[in-house]
Write an enzyme that holds these catalytic residues in place. Structure first.
Site, short mmCIF file in Angstrom:
data_model
loop_
_atom_site.label_atom_id
_atom_site.label_comp_id
_atom_site.label_asym_id
_atom_site.label_seq_id
_atom_site.Cartn_x
_atom_site.Cartn_y
_atom_site.Cartn_z
N ASP A 67 0.91 -1.20 0.07
CA ASP A 67 0.06 0.16 -0.05
C ASP A 67 0.76 1.23 -0.10
O ASP A 67 2.21 1.32 0.16
CB ASP A 67 -0.91 0.14 1.21
CG ASP A 67 -1.89 -1.08 1.12
OD1 ASP A 67 -2.37 -1.37 0.02
OD2 ASP A 67 -2.40 -1.52 2.20
N TYR B 183 7.38 -9.71 6.81
CA TYR B 183 7.26 -8.25 6.88
C TYR B 183 7.93 -8.09 8.28
O TYR B 183 7.92 -8.82 9.37
CB TYR B 183 5.74 -8.05 7.06
CG TYR B 183 5.06 -7.98 5.57
CD1 TYR B 183 5.11 -6.88 4.78
CD2 TYR B 183 4.74 -9.03 5.21
CE1 TYR B 183 4.52 -6.61 3.84
CE2 TYR B 183 3.95 -8.96 3.91
CZ TYR B 183 4.02 -7.77 3.18
OH TYR B 183 3.31 -7.69 2.12
#
EC number: 5.4.99.12
Length: 262
Positions: free
Chosen positions: A52, A110
């Site tokens: 994003d 992540y």
């Protein structure tokens, strides 16, 4: 031929990974640079993960097809000369047509960096998340442990998520105190849209005492996004690794080993 690239980028400069009409995305800028090196031909990249706006990548993997014959170094140094400073190609490899950056991957990693300090840092703005007070890390770790394993993560899934199934196998969720920051390291077979930011946001609620570790189990069992805390800011989130079968001979399971903020 098909080429795989390892790239890194500073997400602050872009409206996310995926191509948009305005052209200010990582994919748009990379496609244009690759197209120039390919002899002003159209190039379309495919990524392991669609990050994003504001989300960073210390190791994103992409692939593209081209009939332009170039030395691998041209896909690194040549492309980097045409990219903005916020994006860099780290390596390039020729791969078979059976390789796909997204569908060949069996895992993703992540990290989320969180600064807990009364005063926000201007030097780390956009690079870390921020909360204005210390958190109960022990309680957060207890809550995190309850999320490990294969579960339906609908409570931590964005409403616009397009994944076919909300069931994911979260294999690692470590919370590490380092360099004055909290670092959340997550490893799973795949992640839902906003899943990491939603988990971090819920753990922050545990850390500040608004939720208990047992409440996290209730949130998970509810399978309802509206029952969980808001999505946390994108600033501190980094895609740090993508796992592929050894048959593709990509570098070190495509993990970023040099990510340090301080």
């Amino acid at each position: 031929m098909r080429i795989a690239l390892g790239i890194e980028y500073d997400g602050r400069a872009f409206a996310g990974w995926q191509s948009q009409p305005h052209g200010n995305t990582v994919q748009d800028r990379l496609n244009r640079a690759l197209g120039q090196i390919a002899g002003n031909r159209d190039v379309v990249t495919h990524a392991a993960g669609r990050t994003d706006a504001g989300v960073h990548a210390a190791m994103q993997v992409v692939h593209f097809d081209t009939d332009a014959s170039r030395p691998l170094n041209a896909w690194v140094r040549g492309v980097n000369a045409l990219l903005p400073p916020e994006v860099a190609v780290v390596w390039a490899r020729e791969v078979g047509d059976d390789f796909h950056a997204r569908f060949s991957a069996f895992s993703r990693s992540y990290s989320y960096f969180l600064l807990t300090h009364p005063v926000r840092s201007c030097l780390l703005a956009g690079k870390v998340g921020w909360y204005h007070q210390a958190l109960d890390v022990a309680a957060m770790r207890e809550a995190a442990a309850g999320l490990l394993g294969r579960h339906d993560f609908s409570s931590f899934r964005a409403s616009e998520c397009q994944a076919k199934s909300p069931v994911k196998d979260l294999q690692r969720l470590d919370i590490i105190e380092a360099d004055g920051l909290l670092r959340f390291d997550l490893h799973a077979d795949a992640f839902l849209h906003h899943m990491v930011r939603n988990i971090v946001g819920a753990l922050l609620y545990v850390g500040k005492g608004a939720l208990s570790p047992a409440d996290m189990q209730s949130l998970l069992a509810a399978r309802d996004r509206t029952s969980a805390p808001p999505t946390f800011m994108p600033d501190g989130l980094y895609l740090t690794g993508v796992g592929y079968p050894d048959e593709f001979s990509l570098p070190s399971r495509c993990e970023a080993a040099r990510l340090r903020l301080r």
